[in-house]
Design an enzyme around this catalytic site. Structure first.
Site, short mmCIF file in Angstrom:
data_model
loop_
_atom_site.label_atom_id
_atom_site.label_comp_id
_atom_site.label_asym_id
_atom_site.label_seq_id
_atom_site.Cartn_x
_atom_site.Cartn_y
_atom_site.Cartn_z
NE ARG A 49 -3.19 2.10 3.37
CZ ARG A 49 -2.81 3.15 4.12
NH1 ARG A 49 -1.56 3.27 4.52
NH2 ARG A 49 -3.71 4.08 4.44
CD GLU A 138 -6.20 3.00 1.82
OE1 GLU A 138 -5.74 2.57 2.90
OE2 GLU A 138 -7.36 2.70 1.43
CD GLU A 147 -13.46 0.57 5.75
OE1 GLU A 147 -13.16 1.79 5.89
OE2 GLU A 147 -12.62 -0.34 5.76
#
Lengths: 378, 378
Positions: A49, A138, A147
């Site tokens: 990431r 992000e 989410e």
């Protein structure tokens, strides 16, 4: 390989009814985790990431130098700090939790306090003094959309991005592939154990306490089945566990997507198994995002962040596994055909309800009866 | 042994400010667990708990026969069903979650549907057609007061109990004792490991990503210290781990207690160590309740439900352990002296903030310097 299509009789309605959860409940359910440094550290420790965003910014510093940038959900402030280091004139770093206070400290300690302004609040509520050239965020959850944070990024884009502005990342894709794994068998065993335990419990309640619990056997079984067999699992798979060519089930253009576009997934797939003499016992979902810049202002260097099963590049996202019951013996030449639909849970728009219908077409021409399974991304 | 007294400069104010959490947040934080059959089964499988309530009701059937009963927080409906089986004329079984629907099925399946009326709602919101003779409730959380459910029972008592009515249970007590256990050492090790890991992380962030995280070292340390060292632990202790005579730190008369009475604990204690040559490394808290009936209408048979450390009667409550740092070597004749204060967390009235001050008086006359520690019952 995969074709997007609407599945008849699907759960998703024609239009998406707007859902606004009670703010305090949303905080208790969702936001609060991000207020912990432990959780921020976990995400900052994800090298895949971090490398992707780091390279996306610094290899495309031209997009940032002298520009105004908005970081949606800045957390610890890392993307905002990098944007400033890459030469941004001004960075607005918005964070809904009190992690914003830590971000402010980090910004000052890294000498970019004259560039980065940390704003504590929901992106939907705050106000900026100007529109921005870049929105970086992000926002990806498990299987990309858990989410539903991209809703907030869309809101920010529509309100604060200049027409010439660029989204970081620019694109996102969701993938689905059949897998071989022991996890399905393990969950099935746990489920069976729970039901055997219930039988003993039922007996004890009757013998010791004169109360017959058997009318609750079915609700208990359904609750346990949902928990053990129907809740998607976080797994970090090896590539050799993927036994069919991954199907593309969703594509998102971050510059254009609307909330309605991203509120559901409806896809049909046809996947040749790439391994014979194996057990098909689940479907794995993962995502990738790309930093390609915008169509009118492309990135100098495309960067990819993928959460596909890899030998040496696991991410904290893992993959989401939907366990198939019963597992299915696969031979060379077999083909998996089916459809997947994902809609938001009515009780909590940040969680997902998944319907998967599948059948296996045998190489000699016959097909297994189609099976429809319901799953929950919790 | 223990004496109740107000500790000077305590965190608790003179009056308790009324706190009403957002209902949706309260449901997301608290109530939702009780909507799961798995959780109900766990409580129904606690033989100590079940035996106590079963005997309390059936050995005192005179209190129930022909009477009106209110079960506050009926869950699966078990206490309501027993009350009906003991001869109640009418039982109102109130449950805030949709577990009420399961309770209704259980009531019908056990042929007491003509006696037990299940009402889905918060006790503070619902209405009954009459006042009741008995209020029964299993409201106790970890260390008795976690969850603050007794507030709801008090509300029910003041609104719905006849002046001649009886509370089941009638009394509750909280205890505190020093213990020897490896759990403190274990948590300290985990804390140390987390900080070593932070150092590596800090280094990596600097070397790989050009960001100096050291300004967050202190907040991270505080967050981890709170998590590992200051959060009370669920433990199920053996009696031989208790190394001093338990001190009584709180007594509650369920017929008379007000919300202000139960909103805080303020106690001083003086506990002779009952074991020498051992390590004092924590304080354990537990509770008991009694079913004695009311002063004007006592029970025919007193029944006790205790969660004290026992060899063969563990409960799902366990005990709550507050780890003392550093651990302290104890000799014969040493005495533990100190004070404990518990108040409700400002962010969530169902959780607790604990302050413990202690010193060890050595048998030869000297005393260790007093140490004040803060804990959180989460």
């Amino acid at each position: 390989m995969a074709m997007n299509g609407v599945v008849p009789g699907s759960r998703a309605g024609a239009a998406v009814a707007p859902f606004k959860m009670d703010k305090a409940a949303d905080f208790a359910n969702y936001f609060c985790t991000y207020a912990y440094l432990y959780h921020q550290k976990e995400m900052l420790s994800d090298r895949v990431r971090m490398d992707a965003y780091y390279h996306a910014i610094f290899r495309n510093a031209r997009h940032f130098a002298g520009k105004a940038v908005l970081d949606v959900g800045t957390g610890s402030g890392i993307l905002a700090i990098w944007s400033a280091q890459a030469g941004a004139r001004k960075v607005y770093a918005v964070e809904a939790t009190n992690m914003a206070q830590q971000a402010r400290k980090l910004v000052e300690a890294n000498q970019v306090g004259h560039i980065v302004e940390v704003i504590e609040g929901s992106i939907e509520d705050i106000s900026l003094p100007e529109k921005v050239d870049v929105i970086i965020s992000e926002w990806m959850g498990y299987y990309l959309i858990r989410e539903s944070m991209f809703d907030s990024v869309i809101h920010a884009r529509d309100r604060w991005l200049k027409p010439s502005g660029v989204m970081y990342p620019s694109n996102a894709r969701m993938w689905l592939a059949p897998i071989a794994s022991h996890v399905g068998e393990q969950k099935n065993q746990e489920f069976q154990n729970a039901m055997v335990d219930w039988d003993y419990f039922n007996q004890e309640m009757n013998d010791e306490y004169g109360v017959d619990m058997s009318v609750l056997t079915t609700p208990f079984l359904e609750e346990q089945r949902k928990y053990y067999l129907q809740t998607s699992l976080w797994v970090s798979l090896y590539p050799n566990q993927v036994i069919g060519a991954p199907a593309l089930v969703k594509e998102i253009d971050c510059h254009l997507a609307t909330i309605e576009d991203i509120s559901s997934v409806k896809s049909i797939f046809k996947i040749p198994f790439t391994k014979g003499q194996t057990k098909f016992c689940g479907l794995a979902g993962w995502f990738d995002v790309h930093f390609k810049g915008s169509p009118i202002d492309p990135a100098d260097h495309d960067v990819e962040l993928t959460t596909a099963p890899m030998y040496d590049q696991a991410t904290h996202w893992g993959q989401q596994v939907f366990v198939i019951h019963p597992s299915f013996d696969i031979q060379d030449g077999d083909v998996l055909q089916g459809s997947m639909e994902i809609v938001r849970s009515k009780q909590n728009h940040r969680l997902m309800d998944v319907t998967i219908t599948h059948e296996v077409q045998k190489s000699e021409g016959s097909a297994s009866p189609p099976v429809t399974s319901f799953f929950y991304i919790e």
